[in-house]
Design a protein around this motif. Structure first.
Motif, PDB file in Angstrom:
ATOM      1  N   TRP A 182     -62.911  14.551 123.973  1.00  0.00           N
ATOM      2  CA  TRP A 182     -63.039  13.975 125.087  1.00  0.00           C
ATOM      3  C   TRP A 182     -62.488  12.581 124.918  1.00  0.00           C
ATOM      4  CZ3 TRP A 182     -66.525   9.917 126.748  1.00  0.00           C
ATOM      5  CH2 TRP A 182     -66.581   9.198 127.791  1.00  0.00           C
ATOM      6  N   VAL A 183     -62.900  11.740 123.644  1.00  0.00           N
ATOM      7  CA  VAL A 183     -62.324  10.443 123.761  1.00  0.00           C
ATOM      8  C   VAL A 183     -60.757  10.577 123.456  1.00  0.00           C
ATOM      9  CG1 VAL A 183     -62.000   8.591 121.955  1.00  0.00           C
ATOM     10  CG2 VAL A 183     -64.218   9.434 122.553  1.00  0.00           C
ATOM     11  N   ARG A 184     -60.266  11.594 122.939  1.00  0.00           N
ATOM     12  CA  ARG A 184     -58.900  11.664 122.945  1.00  0.00           C
ATOM     13  C   ARG A 184     -58.230  11.975 124.184  1.00  0.00           C
ATOM     14  NH1 ARG A 184     -54.920  15.656 122.513  1.00  0.00           N
ATOM     15  NH2 ARG A 184     -53.184  15.072 121.421  1.00  0.00           N
ATOM     16  N   ALA A 185     -58.816  12.681 125.061  1.00  0.00           N
ATOM     17  CA  ALA A 185     -58.333  13.003 126.494  1.00  0.00           C
ATOM     18  C   ALA A 185     -58.152  11.621 127.161  1.00  0.00           C
ATOM     19  CB  ALA A 185     -59.355  13.738 127.184  1.00  0.00           C
ATOM     20  N   LYS A 186     -58.934  10.639 127.006  1.00  0.00           N
ATOM     21  CA  LYS A 186     -58.661   9.231 127.598  1.00  0.00           C
ATOM     22  C   LYS A 186     -57.544   8.529 127.181  1.00  0.00           C
ATOM     23  CE  LYS A 186     -62.530   9.970 129.881  1.00  0.00           C
ATOM     24  NZ  LYS A 186     -62.270  10.497 131.112  1.00  0.00           N
ATOM     25  N   THR A 187     -56.975   9.049 125.987  1.00  0.00           N
ATOM     26  CA  THR A 187     -55.755   8.263 125.699  1.00  0.00           C
ATOM     27  C   THR A 187     -54.689   9.149 125.904  1.00  0.00           C
ATOM     28  OG1 THR A 187     -55.809   9.566 123.377  1.00  0.00           O
ATOM     29  CG2 THR A 187     -57.259   7.471 123.599  1.00  0.00           C
ATOM     30  N   VAL A 188     -54.513  10.299 126.533  1.00  0.00           N
ATOM     31  CA  VAL A 188     -53.246  10.770 126.847  1.00  0.00           C
ATOM     32  C   VAL A 188     -52.760  10.491 128.060  1.00  0.00           C
ATOM     33  CG1 VAL A 188     -53.611  12.677 125.212  1.00  0.00           C
ATOM     34  CG2 VAL A 188     -54.334  12.797 127.772  1.00  0.00           C
ATOM     35  N   ASP A 189     -51.486  10.836 128.414  1.00  0.00           N
ATOM     36  CA  ASP A 189     -50.921  10.344 129.788  1.00  0.00           C
ATOM     37  C   ASP A 189     -51.348  11.267 130.891  1.00  0.00           C
ATOM     38  OD1 ASP A 189     -49.654  12.446 128.985  1.00  0.00           O
ATOM     39  OD2 ASP A 189     -47.773  11.933 129.753  1.00  0.00           O
ATOM     40  N   GLU A 190     -51.401  10.616 132.251  1.00  0.00           N
ATOM     41  CA  GLU A 190     -51.974  11.451 133.239  1.00  0.00           C
ATOM     42  C   GLU A 190     -51.683  12.818 133.423  1.00  0.00           C
ATOM     43  OE1 GLU A 190     -54.219  10.466 135.671  1.00  0.00           O
ATOM     44  OE2 GLU A 190     -54.613   8.719 134.618  1.00  0.00           O
ATOM     45  N   GLU A 191     -50.254  13.350 133.030  1.00  0.00           N
ATOM     46  CA  GLU A 191     -49.911  14.594 133.242  1.00  0.00           C
ATOM     47  C   GLU A 191     -50.733  15.582 132.566  1.00  0.00           C
ATOM     48  OE1 GLU A 191     -45.949  15.286 132.487  1.00  0.00           O
ATOM     49  OE2 GLU A 191     -45.110  13.751 134.129  1.00  0.00           O
ATOM     50  N   GLN A 192     -51.247  15.212 131.212  1.00  0.00           N
ATOM     51  CA  GLN A 192     -51.936  16.044 130.324  1.00  0.00           C
ATOM     52  C   GLN A 192     -53.367  15.853 130.120  1.00  0.00           C
ATOM     53  OE1 GLN A 192     -49.926  15.219 126.517  1.00  0.00           O
ATOM     54  NE2 GLN A 192     -48.033  16.245 127.156  1.00  0.00           N
ATOM     55  N   ARG A 193     -53.846  14.903 130.933  1.00  0.00           N
ATOM     56  CA  ARG A 193     -55.393  14.408 130.674  1.00  0.00           C
ATOM     57  C   ARG A 193     -56.216  15.357 131.330  1.00  0.00           C
ATOM     58  NH1 ARG A 193     -56.593   8.517 132.583  1.00  0.00           N
ATOM     59  NH2 ARG A 193     -55.690   8.251 130.703  1.00  0.00           N
ATOM     60  N   GLY A 194     -55.760  16.312 132.508  1.00  0.00           N
ATOM     61  CA  GLY A 194     -56.727  17.318 133.074  1.00  0.00           C
ATOM     62  C   GLY A 194     -56.949  18.335 132.136  1.00  0.00           C
ATOM     63  N   ASN A 195     -55.672  18.954 131.394  1.00  0.00           N
ATOM     64  CA  ASN A 195     -55.863  19.904 130.290  1.00  0.00           C
ATOM     65  C   ASN A 195     -56.573  19.218 129.203  1.00  0.00           C
ATOM     66  OD1 ASN A 195     -55.194  22.357 129.297  1.00  0.00           O
ATOM     67  ND2 ASN A 195     -53.539  21.675 128.497  1.00  0.00           N
ATOM     68  N   ALA A 196     -56.547  18.297 128.742  1.00  0.00           N
ATOM     69  CA  ALA A 196     -57.251  17.793 127.643  1.00  0.00           C
ATOM     70  C   ALA A 196     -58.841  17.596 127.834  1.00  0.00           C
ATOM     71  CB  ALA A 196     -56.882  16.151 127.315  1.00  0.00           C
ATOM     72  N   GLU A 197     -59.238  17.277 129.177  1.00  0.00           N
ATOM     73  CA  GLU A 197     -60.523  17.081 129.533  1.00  0.00           C
ATOM     74  C   GLU A 197     -61.112  18.509 129.609  1.00  0.00           C
ATOM     75  OE1 GLU A 197     -60.415  14.838 133.043  1.00  0.00           O
ATOM     76  OE2 GLU A 197     -60.495  13.022 132.098  1.00  0.00           O
ATOM     77  N   ARG A 198     -60.326  19.539 130.030  1.00  0.00           N
ATOM     78  CA  ARG A 198     -60.899  20.741 130.231  1.00  0.00           C
ATOM     79  C   ARG A 198     -61.081  21.390 128.817  1.00  0.00           C
ATOM     80  NH1 ARG A 198     -57.585  20.966 134.767  1.00  0.00           N
ATOM     81  NH2 ARG A 198     -55.827  21.392 133.664  1.00  0.00           N
ATOM     82  N   ARG A 199     -60.290  20.867 127.755  1.00  0.00           N
ATOM     83  CA  ARG A 199     -60.503  21.590 126.509  1.00  0.00           C
ATOM     84  C   ARG A 199     -61.734  20.942 126.142  1.00  0.00           C
ATOM     85  NH1 ARG A 199     -55.984  19.645 124.368  1.00  0.00           N
ATOM     86  NH2 ARG A 199     -54.737  21.477 125.182  1.00  0.00           N
ATOM     87  N   ALA A 200     -62.150  19.674 126.211  1.00  0.00           N
ATOM     88  CA  ALA A 200     -63.269  19.157 125.809  1.00  0.00           C
ATOM     89  C   ALA A 200     -64.536  19.611 126.531  1.00  0.00           C
ATOM     90  CB  ALA A 200     -63.421  17.486 126.054  1.00  0.00           C
TER      91      ALA A 200
END
Length: 82
Positions: free
Chosen positions: A31-49
């Motif tokens: 979740w913390v890492r999802a906040k550091t990625v760019d907007e395009e990949q943020r949704g996918n990173a948040e879903r993974r968390a």
């Protein structure tokens, strides 16, 4: 039946409870890492968390079931007349 199979494989309640706590830490890290990625990949990173956040209760409950199995097994082995 599943709990007995997990016990025979060598899993103990402590193992699953530690895995549950580890998956909480993994979820927070993702979740913390999802906040550091760019907007395009943020949704996918948040879903993974969020997906990883579903694991702790499942692992904890399986560990609790194993704990009850271990307690009942110990009680049977120490019962009088055995």
């Amino acid at each position: 039946m599943v709990v007995r199979a997990l016990h025979q494989v060598g899993l103990r309640s402590t193992h699953l409870q530690v895995l549950s706590l580890g998956s909480v830490l993994l979820c927070l890290g993702l979740w913390v890492r999802a906040k550091t990625v760019d907007e395009e990949q943020r949704g996918n990173a948040e879903r993974r968390a969020l997906f990883t956040g579903l694991w702790p209760p499942t692992l904890w409950l399986i560990g609790a079931s194993l704990h009850e199995f271990e307690r009942s097994r110990d009680a049977r082995s120490t019962a009088p007349g055995r």
